[in-house]
Design a protein around this motif. Structure first.
Motif, PDB file in Angstrom:
ATOM      1  N   ALA A 180      22.982  51.053  12.676  1.00  0.00           N
ATOM      2  CA  ALA A 180      22.922  50.331  11.555  1.00  0.00           C
ATOM      3  C   ALA A 180      24.144  50.599  10.454  1.00  0.00           C
ATOM      4  O   ALA A 180      24.760  51.904  10.702  1.00  0.00           O
ATOM      5  CB  ALA A 180      21.577  50.646  10.595  1.00  0.00           C
ATOM      6  N   CYS A 181      24.640  49.711   9.595  1.00  0.00           N
ATOM      7  CA  CYS A 181      25.623  50.431   8.782  1.00  0.00           C
ATOM      8  C   CYS A 181      24.745  50.584   7.166  1.00  0.00           C
ATOM      9  O   CYS A 181      23.853  49.766   7.138  1.00  0.00           O
ATOM     10  CB  CYS A 181      26.463  49.079   8.395  1.00  0.00           C
ATOM     11  SG  CYS A 181      27.574  48.525  10.098  1.00  0.00           S
ATOM     12  N   LEU A 182      25.424  51.369   6.668  1.00  0.00           N
ATOM     13  CA  LEU A 182      24.956  51.771   5.115  1.00  0.00           C
ATOM     14  C   LEU A 182      26.000  52.007   4.321  1.00  0.00           C
ATOM     15  O   LEU A 182      27.026  52.611   4.706  1.00  0.00           O
ATOM     16  CB  LEU A 182      23.973  53.025   5.427  1.00  0.00           C
ATOM     17  CG  LEU A 182      23.304  53.455   3.979  1.00  0.00           C
ATOM     18  CD1 LEU A 182      22.030  54.222   4.555  1.00  0.00           C
ATOM     19  CD2 LEU A 182      24.165  54.686   3.286  1.00  0.00           C
ATOM     20  N   GLU A 183      25.966  51.325   3.087  1.00  0.00           N
ATOM     21  CA  GLU A 183      26.673  51.717   2.145  1.00  0.00           C
ATOM     22  C   GLU A 183      26.118  52.237   0.950  1.00  0.00           C
ATOM     23  O   GLU A 183      24.750  51.935   0.600  1.00  0.00           O
ATOM     24  CB  GLU A 183      27.514  50.474   1.631  1.00  0.00           C
ATOM     25  CG  GLU A 183      26.517  49.346   0.886  1.00  0.00           C
ATOM     26  CD  GLU A 183      27.143  48.215   0.267  1.00  0.00           C
ATOM     27  OE1 GLU A 183      28.416  48.155   0.297  1.00  0.00           O
ATOM     28  OE2 GLU A 183      26.841  47.218  -0.198  1.00  0.00           O
ATOM     29  N   VAL A 221      22.637  45.870   7.323  1.00  0.00           N
ATOM     30  CA  VAL A 221      23.422  46.803   6.369  1.00  0.00           C
ATOM     31  C   VAL A 221      22.244  47.092   5.359  1.00  0.00           C
ATOM     32  O   VAL A 221      21.530  46.231   4.659  1.00  0.00           O
ATOM     33  CB  VAL A 221      24.402  45.929   5.635  1.00  0.00           C
ATOM     34  CG1 VAL A 221      24.983  46.891   4.575  1.00  0.00           C
ATOM     35  CG2 VAL A 221      25.266  45.346   6.569  1.00  0.00           C
ATOM     36  N   PHE A 222      22.050  48.588   5.025  1.00  0.00           N
ATOM     37  CA  PHE A 222      21.217  49.139   4.207  1.00  0.00           C
ATOM     38  C   PHE A 222      22.195  49.267   2.975  1.00  0.00           C
ATOM     39  O   PHE A 222      23.330  49.867   3.148  1.00  0.00           O
ATOM     40  CB  PHE A 222      20.879  50.539   4.535  1.00  0.00           C
ATOM     41  CG  PHE A 222      19.663  50.075   5.693  1.00  0.00           C
ATOM     42  CD1 PHE A 222      18.304  49.861   5.306  1.00  0.00           C
ATOM     43  CD2 PHE A 222      20.186  50.577   6.899  1.00  0.00           C
ATOM     44  CE1 PHE A 222      17.407  49.827   6.481  1.00  0.00           C
ATOM     45  CE2 PHE A 222      19.228  50.315   7.966  1.00  0.00           C
ATOM     46  CZ  PHE A 222      17.902  50.006   7.804  1.00  0.00           C
ATOM     47  N   ALA A 223      22.011  48.454   2.095  1.00  0.00           N
ATOM     48  CA  ALA A 223      22.851  48.958   0.484  1.00  0.00           C
ATOM     49  C   ALA A 223      21.906  49.620  -0.403  1.00  0.00           C
ATOM     50  O   ALA A 223      20.987  49.217  -0.958  1.00  0.00           O
ATOM     51  CB  ALA A 223      22.957  47.227   0.058  1.00  0.00           C
ATOM     52  N   VAL A 224      22.649  50.807  -0.837  1.00  0.00           N
ATOM     53  CA  VAL A 224      21.982  51.598  -1.292  1.00  0.00           C
ATOM     54  C   VAL A 224      22.490  51.915  -2.815  1.00  0.00           C
ATOM     55  O   VAL A 224      23.917  52.124  -2.991  1.00  0.00           O
ATOM     56  CB  VAL A 224      21.799  53.143  -0.907  1.00  0.00           C
ATOM     57  CG1 VAL A 224      21.278  54.286  -1.585  1.00  0.00           C
ATOM     58  CG2 VAL A 224      21.150  53.245   0.513  1.00  0.00           C
ATOM     59  N   ASP A 225      21.866  51.571  -4.059  1.00  0.00           N
ATOM     60  CA  ASP A 225      22.636  51.590  -5.288  1.00  0.00           C
ATOM     61  C   ASP A 225      21.417  51.436  -6.087  1.00  0.00           C
ATOM     62  O   ASP A 225      20.412  50.776  -6.080  1.00  0.00           O
ATOM     63  CB  ASP A 225      23.467  50.343  -5.463  1.00  0.00           C
ATOM     64  CG  ASP A 225      24.133  50.459  -6.570  1.00  0.00           C
ATOM     65  OD1 ASP A 225      23.778  50.819  -7.635  1.00  0.00           O
ATOM     66  OD2 ASP A 225      25.394  50.224  -6.450  1.00  0.00           O
ATOM     67  N   VAL A 255      20.697  42.177   5.216  1.00  0.00           N
ATOM     68  CA  VAL A 255      20.896  43.189   4.053  1.00  0.00           C
ATOM     69  C   VAL A 255      19.575  43.503   3.602  1.00  0.00           C
ATOM     70  O   VAL A 255      18.856  42.743   3.188  1.00  0.00           O
ATOM     71  CB  VAL A 255      21.742  42.517   2.909  1.00  0.00           C
ATOM     72  CG1 VAL A 255      21.779  43.521   1.678  1.00  0.00           C
ATOM     73  CG2 VAL A 255      23.152  41.963   3.194  1.00  0.00           C
ATOM     74  N   VAL A 256      19.428  45.096   3.453  1.00  0.00           N
ATOM     75  CA  VAL A 256      18.299  45.655   3.141  1.00  0.00           C
ATOM     76  C   VAL A 256      18.815  46.385   1.911  1.00  0.00           C
ATOM     77  O   VAL A 256      19.397  47.559   2.103  1.00  0.00           O
ATOM     78  CB  VAL A 256      17.618  46.465   4.007  1.00  0.00           C
ATOM     79  CG1 VAL A 256      16.271  47.381   3.557  1.00  0.00           C
ATOM     80  CG2 VAL A 256      17.174  45.784   5.331  1.00  0.00           C
ATOM     81  N   PRO A 257      18.154  45.845   0.862  1.00  0.00           N
ATOM     82  CA  PRO A 257      18.637  46.726  -0.624  1.00  0.00           C
ATOM     83  C   PRO A 257      17.760  47.762  -0.637  1.00  0.00           C
ATOM     84  O   PRO A 257      16.547  47.755  -0.501  1.00  0.00           O
ATOM     85  CB  PRO A 257      18.337  45.480  -1.679  1.00  0.00           C
ATOM     86  CG  PRO A 257      18.288  44.235  -1.066  1.00  0.00           C
ATOM     87  CD  PRO A 257      17.738  44.561   0.360  1.00  0.00           C
ATOM     88  N   VAL A 258      18.405  48.845  -0.967  1.00  0.00           N
ATOM     89  CA  VAL A 258      17.717  50.104  -1.193  1.00  0.00           C
ATOM     90  C   VAL A 258      17.915  50.644  -2.587  1.00  0.00           C
ATOM     91  O   VAL A 258      18.980  50.949  -2.972  1.00  0.00           O
ATOM     92  CB  VAL A 258      17.950  51.173  -0.349  1.00  0.00           C
ATOM     93  CG1 VAL A 258      17.082  52.373  -0.581  1.00  0.00           C
ATOM     94  CG2 VAL A 258      17.758  50.786   1.092  1.00  0.00           C
ATOM     95  N   VAL A 259      16.849  50.246  -3.568  1.00  0.00           N
ATOM     96  CA  VAL A 259      17.290  50.520  -4.932  1.00  0.00           C
ATOM     97  C   VAL A 259      16.846  51.554  -5.493  1.00  0.00           C
ATOM     98  O   VAL A 259      15.639  51.784  -5.791  1.00  0.00           O
ATOM     99  CB  VAL A 259      16.608  49.213  -5.813  1.00  0.00           C
ATOM    100  CG1 VAL A 259      16.818  49.363  -7.332  1.00  0.00           C
ATOM    101  CG2 VAL A 259      17.040  47.799  -5.395  1.00  0.00           C
TER     102      VAL A 259
END
Length: 206
Positions: free
Chosen positions: A36-39, A62-66, A112-116
């Motif tokens: 997987a890709c992660l930012e 894509v795991f989008a960590v923010d 896209v999987v947002p990780v808030v």
């Protein structure tokens, strides 16, 4: 090689140059085969769109960590504060609603999987192998080192670590991303693949 994106990327708020975004796109297209890709640091989704558009044809993720509360430089009174992203009711920055709108407009929600959450909290129980980690979170030394230490260890052999805003000359910009770039190289676990403007691309050895 030029790429086609499912949205007018110039209309998406963010600080990623087109050359850097296209480099991320091609990197993600390759890295998807490894994991997987992660930012770390999604802001309004500009980098997320580049990454997810590359992952979509091969059904990657894509795991989008923010935490979407803005980095130090986004706060009221700071250089990169954007009043449109300030929640007057909560008296806090909130880029998440704009992020979701942009990902939906780009029709990339299924990739896209947002990780808030703050980076360190998101990483606390992480066990998914990663083919690519893109670090573009907070630019304080503490934040950058935390992001590097939390996520670089999850990159599979042959996978990639990409770091944004690398400025070897302090006169050009903050030094925290450059510091973790040097940490990665000094670890002996990563080798430099290329530099695209301020984007450093490294590969995990072994």
């Amino acid at each position: 090689m030029s790429i086609k994106l499912p949205i007018d990327i110039h209309a998406v708020k963010g600080f990623l140059a087109a050359t850097e975004g296209e480099a991320l796109y091609h990197l993600a297209a390759e890295a998807c085969a490894l994991g997987a890709c992660l930012e770390v640091g999604s802001y309004c989704g500009k980098s997320t769109i580049y990454l997810a558009a590359a992952c979509k044809p091969v059904d990657g993720i894509v795991f989008a960590v923010d935490h979407h509360r803005g980095s130090e430089e986004h706060q009221p009174g700071e250089e990169y504060h954007d009043p449109e992203l300030f929640d007057d009711r909560m008296q806090l920055m909130d880029s998440f609603h704009v992020f979701r709108r942009n990902i939906r407009t780009a029709q990339l929600e299924d990739w896209v999987v947002p990780v808030v959450a703050p980076s360190a909290i998101a990483a606390r129980r992480w066990n998914t192998p990663l083919g690519l980690v893109f670090i573009d979170g907070g630019h304080s030394l503490e934040a950058a080192v935390t992001d590097y230490r939390c996520w670089a260890r999850h990159i599979v052999p042959g996978g990639y670590l990409a770091i944004h805003d690398i400025f070897p000359d302090p006169a050009d910009g903050g030094q925290a991303p450059y510091d973790i770039y040097k940490l990665a190289l000094a670890s002996g676990e990563f080798e430099l693949v290329e530099m695209v403007d301020t984007l450093g691309v490294l590969r995990r050895i072994g």
